[in-house]
Design an enzyme around this catalytic site. Structure first.
Site, PDB file in Angstrom:
ATOM      1  N   ALA A   1      25.706  37.748  58.960  1.00  0.00           N
ATOM      2  CA  ALA A   1      25.883  38.181  60.296  1.00  0.00           C
ATOM      3  C   ALA A   1      24.656  38.331  61.053  1.00  0.00           C
ATOM      4  O   ALA A   1      24.651  38.992  62.045  1.00  0.00           O
ATOM      5  CB  ALA A   1      26.798  39.401  60.250  1.00  0.00           C
ATOM      6  N   SER A   2      23.429  37.776  60.576  1.00  0.00           N
ATOM      7  CA  SER A   2      22.284  38.075  61.281  1.00  0.00           C
ATOM      8  C   SER A   2      21.926  36.853  62.406  1.00  0.00           C
ATOM      9  O   SER A   2      21.189  37.126  63.332  1.00  0.00           O
ATOM     10  CB  SER A   2      21.168  37.936  60.351  1.00  0.00           C
ATOM     11  OG  SER A   2      20.990  36.767  59.750  1.00  0.00           O
ATOM     12  N   ARG A   3      23.005  35.873  62.350  1.00  0.00           N
ATOM     13  CA  ARG A   3      22.845  34.791  63.242  1.00  0.00           C
ATOM     14  C   ARG A   3      24.144  34.301  63.445  1.00  0.00           C
ATOM     15  O   ARG A   3      25.275  34.414  62.735  1.00  0.00           O
ATOM     16  CB  ARG A   3      21.763  33.642  62.696  1.00  0.00           C
ATOM     17  CG  ARG A   3      20.377  34.252  62.541  1.00  0.00           C
ATOM     18  CD  ARG A   3      19.562  33.062  62.142  1.00  0.00           C
ATOM     19  NE  ARG A   3      19.796  32.700  60.452  1.00  0.00           N
ATOM     20  CZ  ARG A   3      19.678  31.967  59.931  1.00  0.00           C
ATOM     21  NH1 ARG A   3      20.064  30.731  60.356  1.00  0.00           N
ATOM     22  NH2 ARG A   3      19.589  31.842  58.476  1.00  0.00           N
TER      23      ARG A   3
ATOM     24  N   ASN B   1      22.020  39.031  48.729  1.00  0.00           N
ATOM     25  CA  ASN B   1      21.995  37.672  48.692  1.00  0.00           C
ATOM     26  C   ASN B   1      23.540  37.580  47.944  1.00  0.00           C
ATOM     27  O   ASN B   1      23.722  37.871  46.843  1.00  0.00           O
ATOM     28  CB  ASN B   1      20.967  37.236  47.495  1.00  0.00           C
ATOM     29  CG  ASN B   1      21.483  35.703  47.191  1.00  0.00           C
ATOM     30  OD1 ASN B   1      22.167  35.007  47.785  1.00  0.00           O
ATOM     31  ND2 ASN B   1      20.405  35.375  46.411  1.00  0.00           N
ATOM     32  N   VAL B   2      24.294  36.977  48.623  1.00  0.00           N
ATOM     33  CA  VAL B   2      25.834  36.812  48.451  1.00  0.00           C
ATOM     34  C   VAL B   2      26.158  36.108  46.942  1.00  0.00           C
ATOM     35  O   VAL B   2      27.123  36.078  46.256  1.00  0.00           O
ATOM     36  CB  VAL B   2      26.899  36.666  49.274  1.00  0.00           C
ATOM     37  CG1 VAL B   2      26.970  37.743  50.408  1.00  0.00           C
ATOM     38  CG2 VAL B   2      26.432  35.007  49.860  1.00  0.00           C
TER      39      VAL B   2
ATOM     40  N   SER C   1      34.971  24.620  56.577  1.00  0.00           N
ATOM     41  CA  SER C   1      34.488  23.635  57.568  1.00  0.00           C
ATOM     42  C   SER C   1      35.475  22.495  57.570  1.00  0.00           C
ATOM     43  O   SER C   1      35.995  22.086  56.859  1.00  0.00           O
ATOM     44  CB  SER C   1      33.094  23.225  57.007  1.00  0.00           C
ATOM     45  OG  SER C   1      32.806  22.145  57.704  1.00  0.00           O
TER      46      SER C   1
ATOM     47  N   TYR D   1      28.107  20.370  50.468  1.00  0.00           N
ATOM     48  CA  TYR D   1      28.641  21.424  51.483  1.00  0.00           C
ATOM     49  C   TYR D   1      30.136  21.165  51.617  1.00  0.00           C
ATOM     50  O   TYR D   1      30.831  22.103  51.309  1.00  0.00           O
ATOM     51  CB  TYR D   1      27.709  21.111  52.721  1.00  0.00           C
ATOM     52  CG  TYR D   1      28.428  21.867  53.992  1.00  0.00           C
ATOM     53  CD1 TYR D   1      27.694  23.117  54.054  1.00  0.00           C
ATOM     54  CD2 TYR D   1      29.104  21.272  54.828  1.00  0.00           C
ATOM     55  CE1 TYR D   1      28.226  23.935  55.261  1.00  0.00           C
ATOM     56  CE2 TYR D   1      29.511  22.116  55.910  1.00  0.00           C
ATOM     57  CZ  TYR D   1      29.146  23.525  56.150  1.00  0.00           C
ATOM     58  OH  TYR D   1      29.351  24.333  56.969  1.00  0.00           O
TER      59      TYR D   1
ATOM     60  N   LYS E   1      33.155  23.692  50.774  1.00  0.00           N
ATOM     61  CA  LYS E   1      34.000  24.174  51.605  1.00  0.00           C
ATOM     62  C   LYS E   1      35.551  24.063  51.301  1.00  0.00           C
ATOM     63  O   LYS E   1      36.339  24.597  51.666  1.00  0.00           O
ATOM     64  CB  LYS E   1      33.848  23.672  53.053  1.00  0.00           C
ATOM     65  CG  LYS E   1      32.144  24.096  53.698  1.00  0.00           C
ATOM     66  CD  LYS E   1      32.273  25.570  53.940  1.00  0.00           C
ATOM     67  CE  LYS E   1      31.008  26.000  54.331  1.00  0.00           C
ATOM     68  NZ  LYS E   1      31.241  27.515  54.601  1.00  0.00           N
TER      69      LYS E   1
ATOM     70  N   ILE F   1      29.771  23.461  65.774  1.00  0.00           N
ATOM     71  CA  ILE F   1      29.617  24.709  66.513  1.00  0.00           C
ATOM     72  C   ILE F   1      27.993  24.977  66.992  1.00  0.00           C
ATOM     73  O   ILE F   1      27.078  24.628  65.974  1.00  0.00           O
ATOM     74  CB  ILE F   1      30.144  25.956  65.913  1.00  0.00           C
ATOM     75  CG1 ILE F   1      31.516  25.796  65.470  1.00  0.00           C
ATOM     76  CG2 ILE F   1      29.785  27.139  66.583  1.00  0.00           C
ATOM     77  CD1 ILE F   1      32.419  25.404  66.309  1.00  0.00           C
TER      78      ILE F   1
HETATM   79  P1  NAP Z   1      23.373  29.777  60.627  1.00  0.00           P
HETATM   80  O1  NAP Z   1      23.432  30.084  62.060  1.00  0.00           O
HETATM   81  O2  NAP Z   1      22.688  29.001  59.744  1.00  0.00           O
HETATM   82  O3  NAP Z   1      23.585  31.415  60.010  1.00  0.00           O
HETATM   83  C1  NAP Z   1      23.868  31.530  58.495  1.00  0.00           C
HETATM   84  C2  NAP Z   1      23.999  32.852  58.293  1.00  0.00           C
HETATM   85  O4  NAP Z   1      24.179  32.962  56.799  1.00  0.00           O
HETATM   86  C3  NAP Z   1      22.579  33.863  58.449  1.00  0.00           C
HETATM   87  O5  NAP Z   1      23.095  34.994  58.906  1.00  0.00           O
HETATM   88  C4  NAP Z   1      22.004  33.710  57.122  1.00  0.00           C
HETATM   89  O6  NAP Z   1      21.240  35.059  56.838  1.00  0.00           O
HETATM   90  C5  NAP Z   1      23.142  33.951  56.262  1.00  0.00           C
HETATM   91  N1  NAP Z   1      22.931  33.526  54.716  1.00  0.00           N
HETATM   92  C6  NAP Z   1      22.269  32.505  54.348  1.00  0.00           C
HETATM   93  N2  NAP Z   1      22.389  32.593  53.013  1.00  0.00           N
HETATM   94  C7  NAP Z   1      22.611  33.739  52.586  1.00  0.00           C
HETATM   95  C8  NAP Z   1      22.779  34.527  51.433  1.00  0.00           C
HETATM   96  N3  NAP Z   1      22.596  33.988  50.208  1.00  0.00           N
HETATM   97  N4  NAP Z   1      23.302  35.896  51.341  1.00  0.00           N
HETATM   98  C9  NAP Z   1      23.574  36.121  52.575  1.00  0.00           C
HETATM   99  N5  NAP Z   1      23.601  35.576  53.700  1.00  0.00           N
HETATM  100  C10 NAP Z   1      23.165  34.341  53.665  1.00  0.00           C
HETATM  101  O7  NAP Z   1      25.004  29.424  60.216  1.00  0.00           O
HETATM  102  P2  NAP Z   1      26.460  29.465  61.247  1.00  0.00           P
HETATM  103  O8  NAP Z   1      26.217  27.905  61.815  1.00  0.00           O
HETATM  104  O9  NAP Z   1      26.345  30.561  62.198  1.00  0.00           O
HETATM  105  O10 NAP Z   1      27.278  29.230  59.890  1.00  0.00           O
HETATM  106  C11 NAP Z   1      28.229  30.235  59.658  1.00  0.00           C
HETATM  107  C12 NAP Z   1      29.327  29.738  58.706  1.00  0.00           C
HETATM  108  O11 NAP Z   1      30.020  28.867  59.491  1.00  0.00           O
HETATM  109  C13 NAP Z   1      28.675  29.001  57.457  1.00  0.00           C
HETATM  110  O12 NAP Z   1      29.503  29.160  56.299  1.00  0.00           O
HETATM  111  C14 NAP Z   1      28.794  27.521  57.862  1.00  0.00           C
HETATM  112  O13 NAP Z   1      28.725  26.717  56.804  1.00  0.00           O
HETATM  113  C15 NAP Z   1      30.250  27.662  58.814  1.00  0.00           C
HETATM  114  N6  NAP Z   1      30.291  26.643  59.573  1.00  0.00           N
HETATM  115  C16 NAP Z   1      29.540  26.243  60.612  1.00  0.00           C
HETATM  116  C17 NAP Z   1      29.609  25.153  61.429  1.00  0.00           C
HETATM  117  C18 NAP Z   1      28.578  24.767  62.398  1.00  0.00           C
HETATM  118  O14 NAP Z   1      28.743  23.873  63.307  1.00  0.00           O
HETATM  119  N7  NAP Z   1      27.605  25.681  62.786  1.00  0.00           N
HETATM  120  C19 NAP Z   1      30.607  24.229  61.219  1.00  0.00           C
HETATM  121  C20 NAP Z   1      31.548  24.770  60.141  1.00  0.00           C
HETATM  122  C21 NAP Z   1      31.380  25.891  59.415  1.00  0.00           C
HETATM  123  P3  NAP Z   1      19.660  34.914  56.868  1.00  0.00           P
HETATM  124  O15 NAP Z   1      19.315  34.783  58.214  1.00  0.00           O
HETATM  125  O16 NAP Z   1      19.272  36.566  56.450  1.00  0.00           O
HETATM  126  O17 NAP Z   1      19.182  33.992  55.924  1.00  0.00           O
END
Ligand code: NAP
Length: 245
Positions: A11-13, A61-62, A140, A153, A157, A186
């Site tokens: 949830a940091s980003r 780290n999940v 996804s 990936y 998913k 997104i």
């Molecule tokens: P993002 O901006 O890259 O953010 C990823 C988040 O996951 C960050 O808060 C990161 O934390 C955290 N993370 C990564 N590895 C981790 C770990 N081992 N343990 C705990 N936290 C971890 O990604 P997003 O685009 O928001 O995506 C969020 C979710 O939506 C993901 O599951 C992604 O696959 C899914 N999704 C995204 C899209 C898209 O287009 N963006 C599309 C389909 C699905 P740190 O910052 O601390 O590393």
């Protein structure tokens, strides 16, 4: 803790951050999990507090079974209950299968898929005791349709969808609803890195002809986490501008 408590992984980003802010606005105490980005997690918490919400940050780290167990134990000790789990943490390590390393395959499966198993494994006993709970897993469109260059990936998913349906069946009799949200493309740091040529190609495949916003996903997660969705379980909700239909 009188308020409902939600644990949001990653949830940091991006989508996780928006989800934390949305749930906090609805009066839910949010636990902002992160892996490395401590400052960003603190910034999310600060902005939630500025808007009158409440929450905490928690590094974990999940992908790590014991660390996840420790996090859930500590949160239950601190707050007494966890009512909502959003399995959002995820990464990409894209490559064509001929070039994909074993390490990149394993890492994506460990964080994206095993991370969901770890949190559900450690939290389900508590939710069963509570006789209620909402689990929302972020899948996804790639896991539904497949996507060239994303074998790891897409497999992670698609695995989340199987996990969601199985957990929904196992936990339904205890009043726990388990659903998945399958976002399309997104605007986040994850998709920021896509080269323009790929971005144009992808946009052409989206019936609504644009990338989605993080709020499009956060609002759906908030709905599934609410009482309004008490009769919905085992579903995969597509929020993708019409890509999968
Ligand atoms: P993002 O901006 O890259 O953010 C990823 C988040 O996951 C960050 O808060 C990161 O934390 C955290 N993370 C990564 N590895 C981790 C770990 N081992 N343990 C705990 N936290 C971890 O990604 P997003 O685009 O928001 O995506 C969020 C979710 O939506 C993901 O599951 C992604 O696959 C899914 N999704 C995204 C899209 C898209 O287009 N963006 C599309 C389909 C699905 P740190 O910052 O601390 O590393």
């Amino acid at each position: 803790m009188d308020k409902k408590v939600a644990l949001i992984t990653g949830a940091s980003r991006g989508i996780g951050k928006e989800t934390a802010c949305t749930l906090a606005r609805e009066g839910i105490f949010v636990v902002i999990n992160y892996n490395g980005s401590q400052q960003k997690a603190l910034d999310v918490l600060e902005s939630i507090k500025k808007n009158g919400g409440e929450g905490a940050i928690y590094p974990c780290n999940v992908a790590d079974y014991s660390q996840t167990e420790e996090m859930i134990k500590n949160l239950i000790k601190e707050y007494g209950h966890i009512d909502i789990l959003v399995n959002n943490a995820g990464i990409t390590r894209d490559n064509l299968i001929m070039k994909m390393s074993e390490e990149d395959f394993d890492k994506v499966i460990e964080i994206n898929l095993k991370g969901c198993f770890n949190t559900i494994r450690h939290l389900s006993r508590q939710m069963i005791r509570q006789r209620s709970g909402k689990i929302i897993n972020v899948s996804s469109v790639s896991g539904v349709l497949g996507n060239a260059g994303q074998a790891n990936y897409a497999a992670s998913k698609a695995g989340i969808i199987g996990l969601t349906k199985t957990m929904a069946r196992e936990l339904a009799s205890r009043g726990i609803c388990v659903n998945a949200v399958a976002p399309g493309f997104i605007k986040t740091e994850m998709t920021e890195v896509l080269p323009d040529s790929i971005r144009e190609g992808v946009t052409g495949q989206i019936p609504l002809k644009r990338f989605g916003e993080t709020k499009d996903i956060a609002e759906m997660i908030a709905f599934l986490a609410s009482d309004k969705a008490d009769y919905i379980t085992g579903q995969v909700i597509h929020v993708d501008g019409g890509m999968a239909m």
